[in-house]
Design a protein around this motif. Structure first.
Motif, PDB file in Angstrom:
ATOM      1  N   THR A 126       3.996  -0.883  -3.008  1.00 43.26           N
ATOM      2  CA  THR A 126       2.588  -1.024  -3.396  1.00 43.26           C
ATOM      3  C   THR A 126       1.921  -2.096  -2.544  1.00 43.26           C
ATOM      4  O   THR A 126       0.805  -1.909  -2.049  1.00 43.26           O
ATOM      5  CB  THR A 126       2.494  -1.433  -4.871  1.00 43.26           C
ATOM      6  OG1 THR A 126       3.547  -0.811  -5.585  1.00 43.26           O
ATOM      7  CG2 THR A 126       1.166  -1.054  -5.449  1.00 43.26           C
ATOM      8  N   PHE A 127       2.641  -3.203  -2.372  1.00 45.20           N
ATOM      9  CA  PHE A 127       2.107  -4.292  -1.557  1.00 45.20           C
ATOM     10  C   PHE A 127       1.925  -3.826  -0.116  1.00 45.20           C
ATOM     11  O   PHE A 127       0.896  -4.072   0.509  1.00 45.20           O
ATOM     12  CB  PHE A 127       3.075  -5.479  -1.625  1.00 45.20           C
ATOM     13  CG  PHE A 127       2.536  -6.734  -0.998  1.00 45.20           C
ATOM     14  CD1 PHE A 127       1.656  -7.535  -1.689  1.00 45.20           C
ATOM     15  CD2 PHE A 127       2.917  -7.103   0.273  1.00 45.20           C
ATOM     16  CE1 PHE A 127       1.154  -8.683  -1.126  1.00 45.20           C
ATOM     17  CE2 PHE A 127       2.419  -8.248   0.848  1.00 45.20           C
ATOM     18  CZ  PHE A 127       1.536  -9.049   0.146  1.00 45.20           C
ATOM     19  N   ASP A 128       2.919  -3.128   0.354  1.00 41.23           N
ATOM     20  CA  ASP A 128       2.898  -2.613   1.714  1.00 41.23           C
ATOM     21  C   ASP A 128       1.688  -1.715   1.961  1.00 41.23           C
ATOM     22  O   ASP A 128       0.977  -1.864   2.956  1.00 41.23           O
ATOM     23  CB  ASP A 128       4.180  -1.808   1.934  1.00 41.23           C
ATOM     24  CG  ASP A 128       4.725  -2.005   3.325  1.00 41.23           C
ATOM     25  OD1 ASP A 128       4.681  -3.146   3.810  1.00 41.23           O
ATOM     26  OD2 ASP A 128       5.187  -1.017   3.920  1.00 41.23           O
ATOM     27  N   SER A 129       1.439  -0.807   1.019  1.00 39.86           N
ATOM     28  CA  SER A 129       0.335   0.147   1.228  1.00 39.86           C
ATOM     29  C   SER A 129      -1.013  -0.558   1.099  1.00 39.86           C
ATOM     30  O   SER A 129      -1.986  -0.164   1.741  1.00 39.86           O
ATOM     31  CB  SER A 129       0.444   1.323   0.263  1.00 39.86           C
ATOM     32  OG  SER A 129       0.353   0.853  -1.045  1.00 39.86           O
ATOM     33  N   MET A 130      -1.045  -1.632   0.288  1.00 38.60           N
ATOM     34  CA  MET A 130      -2.287  -2.392   0.180  1.00 38.60           C
ATOM     35  C   MET A 130      -2.589  -3.074   1.520  1.00 38.60           C
ATOM     36  O   MET A 130      -3.723  -3.066   1.988  1.00 38.60           O
ATOM     37  CB  MET A 130      -2.135  -3.412  -0.950  1.00 38.60           C
ATOM     38  CG  MET A 130      -3.399  -4.044  -1.438  1.00 38.60           C
ATOM     39  SD  MET A 130      -3.963  -5.370  -0.420  1.00 38.60           S
ATOM     40  CE  MET A 130      -2.461  -6.323  -0.292  1.00 38.60           C
ATOM     41  N   VAL A 131      -1.558  -3.645   2.129  1.00 42.02           N
ATOM     42  CA  VAL A 131      -1.737  -4.286   3.438  1.00 42.02           C
ATOM     43  C   VAL A 131      -2.163  -3.244   4.478  1.00 42.02           C
ATOM     44  O   VAL A 131      -3.068  -3.489   5.279  1.00 42.02           O
ATOM     45  CB  VAL A 131      -0.443  -5.011   3.868  1.00 42.02           C
ATOM     46  CG1 VAL A 131      -0.560  -5.512   5.295  1.00 42.02           C
ATOM     47  CG2 VAL A 131      -0.151  -6.169   2.940  1.00 42.02           C
ATOM     48  N   THR A 132      -1.536  -2.084   4.423  1.00 40.32           N
ATOM     49  CA  THR A 132      -1.904  -1.014   5.353  1.00 40.32           C
ATOM     50  C   THR A 132      -3.383  -0.676   5.212  1.00 40.32           C
ATOM     51  O   THR A 132      -4.090  -0.530   6.213  1.00 40.32           O
ATOM     52  CB  THR A 132      -1.064   0.248   5.080  1.00 40.32           C
ATOM     53  OG1 THR A 132       0.286  -0.146   4.932  1.00 40.32           O
ATOM     54  CG2 THR A 132      -1.200   1.250   6.198  1.00 40.32           C
ATOM     55  N   SER A 133      -3.852  -0.589   3.967  1.00 40.54           N
ATOM     56  CA  SER A 133      -5.260  -0.227   3.753  1.00 40.54           C
ATOM     57  C   SER A 133      -6.186  -1.288   4.338  1.00 40.54           C
ATOM     58  O   SER A 133      -7.274  -0.973   4.812  1.00 40.54           O
ATOM     59  CB  SER A 133      -5.532  -0.036   2.266  1.00 40.54           C
ATOM     60  OG  SER A 133      -5.665  -1.292   1.640  1.00 40.54           O
ATOM     61  N   MET A 134      -5.736  -2.543   4.321  1.00 45.58           N
ATOM     62  CA  MET A 134      -6.570  -3.600   4.908  1.00 45.58           C
ATOM     63  C   MET A 134      -6.583  -3.526   6.425  1.00 45.58           C
ATOM     64  O   MET A 134      -7.531  -3.939   7.073  1.00 45.58           O
ATOM     65  CB  MET A 134      -6.058  -4.974   4.477  1.00 45.58           C
ATOM     66  CG  MET A 134      -6.418  -5.283   3.063  1.00 45.58           C
ATOM     67  SD  MET A 134      -6.341  -7.011   2.617  1.00 45.58           S
ATOM     68  CE  MET A 134      -5.115  -7.685   3.618  1.00 45.58           C
ATOM     69  N   MET A 135      -5.489  -3.020   6.975  1.00 47.14           N
ATOM     70  CA  MET A 135      -5.408  -2.955   8.434  1.00 47.14           C
ATOM     71  C   MET A 135      -6.133  -1.748   8.992  1.00 47.14           C
ATOM     72  O   MET A 135      -6.703  -1.810  10.065  1.00 47.14           O
ATOM     73  CB  MET A 135      -3.942  -2.915   8.858  1.00 47.14           C
ATOM     74  CG  MET A 135      -3.265  -4.249   8.665  1.00 47.14           C
ATOM     75  SD  MET A 135      -1.530  -4.117   8.968  1.00 47.14           S
ATOM     76  CE  MET A 135      -1.159  -5.767   9.503  1.00 47.14           C
ATOM     77  N   ILE A 136      -6.106  -0.673   8.235  1.00 46.57           N
ATOM     78  CA  ILE A 136      -6.639   0.581   8.760  1.00 46.57           C
ATOM     79  C   ILE A 136      -8.155   0.611   8.794  1.00 46.57           C
ATOM     80  O   ILE A 136      -8.742   1.130   9.732  1.00 46.57           O
ATOM     81  CB  ILE A 136      -6.062   1.777   7.967  1.00 46.57           C
ATOM     82  CG1 ILE A 136      -4.617   1.986   8.420  1.00 46.57           C
ATOM     83  CG2 ILE A 136      -6.882   3.046   8.195  1.00 46.57           C
ATOM     84  CD1 ILE A 136      -3.882   3.036   7.664  1.00 46.57           C
ATOM     85  N   GLN A 137      -8.775  -0.021   7.811  1.00 44.43           N
ATOM     86  CA  GLN A 137     -10.218   0.090   7.623  1.00 44.43           C
ATOM     87  C   GLN A 137     -11.051   0.165   8.903  1.00 44.43           C
ATOM     88  O   GLN A 137     -12.041   0.859   8.944  1.00 44.43           O
ATOM     89  CB  GLN A 137     -10.705  -1.057   6.735  1.00 44.43           C
ATOM     90  CG  GLN A 137     -10.616  -0.691   5.272  1.00 44.43           C
ATOM     91  CD  GLN A 137     -10.805  -1.895   4.379  1.00 44.43           C
ATOM     92  OE1 GLN A 137     -11.041  -2.998   4.832  1.00 44.43           O
ATOM     93  NE2 GLN A 137     -10.679  -1.671   3.090  1.00 44.43           N
ATOM     94  N   VAL A 138     -10.653  -0.575   9.920  1.00 40.22           N
ATOM     95  CA  VAL A 138     -11.445  -0.541  11.159  1.00 40.22           C
ATOM     96  C   VAL A 138     -10.776   0.253  12.272  1.00 40.22           C
ATOM     97  O   VAL A 138     -11.441   0.925  13.026  1.00 40.22           O
ATOM     98  CB  VAL A 138     -11.684  -1.954  11.710  1.00 40.22           C
ATOM     99  CG1 VAL A 138     -13.138  -2.296  11.687  1.00 40.22           C
ATOM    100  CG2 VAL A 138     -10.808  -2.935  11.019  1.00 40.22           C
TER     101      VAL A 138
END
Lengths: 139, 165
Positions: A126-138
């Motif tokens: 869950t933590f991993d996918s949250m970080v991914t979502s922060m990285m992908i946004q741009v």
């Protein structure tokens, strides 16, 4: 948005670190490591500061040519460090702040997970996918 | 209000379960059971120490952390505030770095009859809370030793000794 996100334990060892261009991983590890000195400096300055300046968000730690490094420290002295591409000028201070808040919330969820042993590396998906979502946004 | 009762039931069952196999385990077994309870409290304290001060300002000194325990942590767990916090500044008889937290009607003891009848049973019901305090303190960067003492039943004192490294 963020190119590298790191969670550093109270004793200054990494609990979690991930960067998006994987070929240059070591460079980001180095950047995060360097930023810890600035974090320490800010924390000790915070102790002497006036009451209203005691915020968890530490702001911009230092800029380099290509990146900006931001920091955040929790009450338990766990540090979050985020490296952001400086070509991305649209990113406001407030957005960084809210990203850190999201990261903090996720981290507390990890801590409250009975299967997680405090002090271990974070392996939660869950933590991993949250970080991914922060990285992908741009990107 | 209902969740307060649930916690009390759960806590009572935790204590009962540990002593169920052998109601009189001797001093060694007693210590063992108490440390199991203390360990559980420690883990809960670690999680709460991370979660509760999430929106708060950074703590500046030890006293801020201790005040947080008395106010926020106690309210979150027991729905009441700690009745008094004494520091070594006020009571000179205590060694440096010692805090005494007193609760005049500790919720986990109040269900037992007041007075001296069940005084011997009290340590079982305090071990978890000692661990809880120690866990929260350790998450917030304060190493400590926590002991509890009871003189008359619903009143109990937690003595926190800060370990300077």
């Amino acid at each position: 948005m963020a190119v590298c996100v790191a969670v550093i334990a109270k004793e200054n060892y990494p609990l979690y670190i991930r960067s998006v261009p994987t070929e240059n991983e070591l460079k980001f590890h180095y950047m995060v490591h360097t930023s810890l000195d600035v974090v320490d400096e800010k924390i000790s300055a915070m102790g002497k500061a006036l009451v209203d300046q005691r915020e968890l968000y530490l702001g911009l730690l230092y800029p380099t040519e290509d990146y900006k490094v931001y920091g955040y420290v929790t009450n338990s002295r766990v540090k979050f460090v985020m490296v952001v591409d400086s070509s991305n000028t649209a990113l406001r201070d407030n957005e960084i702040r809210s990203m850190f808040r999201k990261l903090h919330n996720s981290y507390t969820d990890v801590m409250c997970n009975p299967f997680y042993n405090p002090g271990d590396r974070i392996q939660s998906r869950t933590f991993d996918s949250m970080v991914t979502s922060m990285m992908i946004q741009v990107c | 209000m209902a969740d307060a009762v649930l916690f009390e039931f759960l806590h009572t069952e935790m204590v009962a379960e540990l002593w169920a196999r052998d109601p009189d385990p001797g001093p060694g077994g007693q210590k063992m059971n108490l440390s199991v309870l203390e360990g559980m409290g420690f883990r809960v304290g670690q999680a709460l120490g991370e979660r509760l001060p999430r929106e708060m300002l950074a703590f500046r000194e030890e006293l801020d952390v201790l005040k947080f325990l008395c106010k926020d942590l106690w309210v979150a767990v027991f729905q009441k505030q700690m009745d008094s916090l004494r520091t070594n500044h006020q009571a000179t008889s205590l060694p440096q770095g010692t805090y005494v937290l007193q609760d005049n009607s500790f919720p986990l003891l109040i269900r037992m009859a007041s007075g001296l009848q069940y005084l011997e049973e009290a340590p079982k019901f305090l071990a978890f809370t000692c661990g809880l305090l120690r866990g929260t303190l350790s998450t917030l960067g304060v190493k400590s030793l926590v002991t509890a003492s009871v003189a008359a039943l619903p009143t109990c004192k937690f003595q926190v000794v800060i370990q300077k490294s």
